[in-house]
Write an enzyme that holds these catalytic residues in place. Structure first.
Site, PDB file in Angstrom:
ATOM      1  N   HIS A 141      -7.439   0.320  -4.243  1.00  0.00           N
ATOM      2  CA  HIS A 141      -6.400   0.017  -3.252  1.00  0.00           C
ATOM      3  C   HIS A 141      -7.053  -0.801  -2.131  1.00  0.00           C
ATOM      4  O   HIS A 141      -7.117  -0.379  -0.987  1.00  0.00           O
ATOM      5  CB  HIS A 141      -5.762   1.305  -2.733  1.00  0.00           C
ATOM      6  CG  HIS A 141      -4.413   1.118  -2.095  1.00  0.00           C
ATOM      7  ND1 HIS A 141      -3.280   1.808  -2.491  1.00  0.00           N
ATOM      8  CD2 HIS A 141      -4.005   0.311  -1.084  1.00  0.00           C
ATOM      9  CE1 HIS A 141      -2.253   1.443  -1.739  1.00  0.00           C
ATOM     10  NE2 HIS A 141      -2.672   0.532  -0.867  1.00  0.00           N
ATOM     11  N   GLU A 186      -1.116  -3.169  -6.363  1.00  0.00           N
ATOM     12  CA  GLU A 186      -0.600  -4.456  -5.894  1.00  0.00           C
ATOM     13  C   GLU A 186      -1.585  -5.599  -6.021  1.00  0.00           C
ATOM     14  O   GLU A 186      -1.959  -6.231  -5.018  1.00  0.00           O
ATOM     15  CB  GLU A 186      -0.122  -4.334  -4.444  1.00  0.00           C
ATOM     16  CG  GLU A 186       0.968  -3.291  -4.267  1.00  0.00           C
ATOM     17  CD  GLU A 186       1.595  -3.293  -2.880  1.00  0.00           C
ATOM     18  OE1 GLU A 186       1.105  -4.030  -2.002  1.00  0.00           O
ATOM     19  OE2 GLU A 186       2.585  -2.579  -2.685  1.00  0.00           O
ATOM     20  N   ASN A 307       6.011  -0.725  -6.716  1.00  0.00           N
ATOM     21  CA  ASN A 307       6.131  -0.577  -5.260  1.00  0.00           C
ATOM     22  C   ASN A 307       7.211  -1.540  -4.803  1.00  0.00           C
ATOM     23  O   ASN A 307       7.142  -2.737  -5.105  1.00  0.00           O
ATOM     24  CB  ASN A 307       4.821  -0.952  -4.553  1.00  0.00           C
ATOM     25  CG  ASN A 307       3.699   0.031  -4.819  1.00  0.00           C
ATOM     26  OD1 ASN A 307       3.899   1.053  -5.465  1.00  0.00           O
ATOM     27  ND2 ASN A 307       2.526  -0.272  -4.313  1.00  0.00           N
TER      28      ASN A 307
HETATM   29  C1  FCB Z   1       2.073  -1.732   0.491  1.00  0.00           C
HETATM   30  C2  FCB Z   1       0.663  -1.199   0.388  1.00  0.00           C
HETATM   31  C3  FCB Z   1       0.439   0.067   1.158  1.00  0.00           C
HETATM   32  C4  FCB Z   1       1.162   0.069   2.484  1.00  0.00           C
HETATM   33  C5  FCB Z   1       2.594  -0.317   2.322  1.00  0.00           C
HETATM   34  C6  FCB Z   1       3.405  -0.307   3.595  1.00  0.00           C
HETATM   35  O1  FCB Z   1       2.100  -3.085   0.197  1.00  0.00           O
HETATM   36  O2  FCB Z   1       0.334  -0.935  -0.963  1.00  0.00           O
HETATM   37  O3  FCB Z   1      -0.949   0.233   1.285  1.00  0.00           O
HETATM   38  O4  FCB Z   1       0.489  -0.715   3.384  1.00  0.00           O
HETATM   39  O5  FCB Z   1       2.670  -1.589   1.741  1.00  0.00           O
END
Ligand code: FCB
Length: 460
Positions: A141, A186, A307
């Site tokens: 992450h 991501e 996400n």
């Molecule tokens: C995402 C990220 C996470 C957090 C949220 C608000 O893009 O994965 O770490 O910052 O946004």
């Protein structure tokens, strides 16, 4: 007014005030409710017990983050994980998604292993299991060891081997207790925006394409490692998937939005789940692909980690890399306190698209609202906008499930207010308020609302 504006106006009506619970009748009986966090955003203890430096430690030190915030203390989760697991138990979640900080377990990114770092995750995992909460572990992450960044980070093809070795260590140590495993969080975000999400000068098209390809290869390599070393593993990758829409009716903005949509939403899922890059990317990426690479990326996985927050409005900006910039949001689009569009219908459409295009079970592994919450004079934190947001988004997910989308879990970002990257601690996404000077945890009204929802959903 273009058609998006109209529909955004209509969509605003989804956000009724009040706190009643949405219907969950369309969701599977074994649906999983959870919360998500990540290592750098909550752990703190950046200089303790032999942890190495990550690119984010350096980025913060270079003064790039709002208010010069750093991850040095964050939510002090490294020391307070027991209290945090107790909060999750109170919430009633069945699952907790966290990430391992690569530099905590391999301070130089490769080579010497840091036993105290591994021991921290042992304690956390054991505490979760004792509380009846399933650990969902994400390998990456965004906190790349700085020592690897110094060697070119993801732009170096060696990064594939570094990541596979790191995955081997994690699998060998935790694979007896952790079965839900994600390779990346991501990948499109840290590749596209690595000028800010990393330390290096990566804002070049050539670096971007190399990076995309190496991260995809690293995903495939890690899937193979996890599959081999972790019996019963359930493996996926977590994608940030937001529809990219033109901010005006012009053809140029439409083309820019389409182009960004390819990079943002498809550059990783397509090769990982379908074995090919989207055709508009090929002229730029083909030169980095060696024989056999696409088969190395396209490995069988068990689920699609989604996400989702909001659609993105895009305008043409020919001078910029990939020819896009963020455009104005149409008038009438409701916004979260930090200015992200609220559009539950776009979430429903995204679920349908992902279901249709990739055919994998979907776990929503992040969704939530960022605000500037504050305790009132009694010390309580009431966050009606977050409750309305969650109710509308969960409602849209329920509807998508009723229409045949195979969605199996929903995790809120986030359990705690935390270090929101370049925004530092100013943006709060937590169900739990953190009073940073004292590290006191105060469950917000949305925490109680989510606990009630989980209770209702699990009683079915
Ligand atoms: C995402 C990220 C996470 C957090 C949220 C608000 O893009 O994965 O770490 O910052 O946004």
């Amino acid at each position: 007014m273009n058609s998006k504006e109209n529909s955004a106006g209509d969509r605003a009506r989804d956000l009724k005030p009040g706190s009643e619970l949405p219907s969950v009748a369309g969701l599977r009986p074994d649906f999983i409710w959870g919360v998500s966090t990540s290592s750098f955003q909550i752990e703190g203890a950046t200089n303790e017990d032999g942890r190495g430096q990550s690119i984010w430690d350096v980025y913060c030190r270079n003064g790039k983050v709002k208010n010069h915030d750093t991850g040095d203390v964050a939510c002090d989760h490294y020391h307070r994980y027991r209290e945090d697991v107790a909060l999750m138990k109170q919430l009633g979640v069945q699952a907790y998604r966290f990430s391992v900080a690569w530099p905590r377990v391999l301070p130089q990114g490769r080579g010497a292993v840091n036993e105290p770092g591994l021991a921290f995750y042992d304690r956390l995992i054991d505490e979760l299991l004792a509380a009846g909460i399933e650990p969902w572990l994400c390998l990456y992450h965004w906190d790349l060891p700085q020592a690897l960044e110094d060697l070119g980070g993801w732009t170096n093809r060696e990064s594939v081997a570094w990541f596979a070795d790191y995955a081997t260590l994690v699998a060998a140590r935790f694979g007896d207790r952790v079965k839900r495993l994600a390779t990346f969080n991501e990948p499109s975000m840290f590749s596209l925006f690595s000028g800010s999400l990393g330390t290096g000068d990566r804002n070049r098209e050539d670096a971007l394409h190399r990076m995309i390809h190496h991260v995809n290869l690293a995903h495939g390599a890690a899937v193979d490692v996890l599959r081999e070393k972790v019996p019963g593993a359930s493996i996926g990758c977590i994608h940030n998937y937001q529809p990219c829409w033109p901010s005006s009716g012009s053809d140029a903005d439409a083309a820019a939005a389409a182009r960004l949509g390819i990079y943002w939403n498809r550059a990783f899922p397509d090769p990982q789940c379908r074995g090919e890059y989207p055709s508009p990317m090929r002229p730029a990426i083909d030169r980095y692909i060696q024989p056999g690479d696409l088969a190395r990326i396209f490995r069988p996985i068990d689920w699609f980690g989604l996400n989702h927050y909001s659609p993105v409005y895009v305008k043409a900006q020919p001078a910029s890399m990939l020819g896009f910039a963020f455009g104005d949001k149409p008038a009438g689009v409701p916004l979260t306190p930090i200015g992200w569009p609220i559009d539950p219908e776009a979430f429903g459409e995204t679920l349908l698209t992902v279901h249709h295009d990739y055919g994998l079970p979907i776990y929503v592994l992040e969704n939530g609202l960022g605000g500037f919450d504050k305790p009132d004079e009694t010390g309580a934190v009431t966050d009606p906008e977050r409750v309305q947001f969650l109710r509308a988004y969960i409602g849209a997910m329920n509807e998508a499930a009723s229409n045949g989308v195979d969605v199996r879990g929903y995790f809120i970002w986030s359990l705690l207010d935390n270090f929101e990257w370049e925004q530092g601690y100013s943006n709060r996404f937590g169900l739990t308020y953190i009073d940073y000077p004292t590290q006191r945890r105060i469950p917000k009204a949305s925490f109680r609302w989510y606990a009630d929802l989980i209770k209702k959903a699990r009683r079915r």
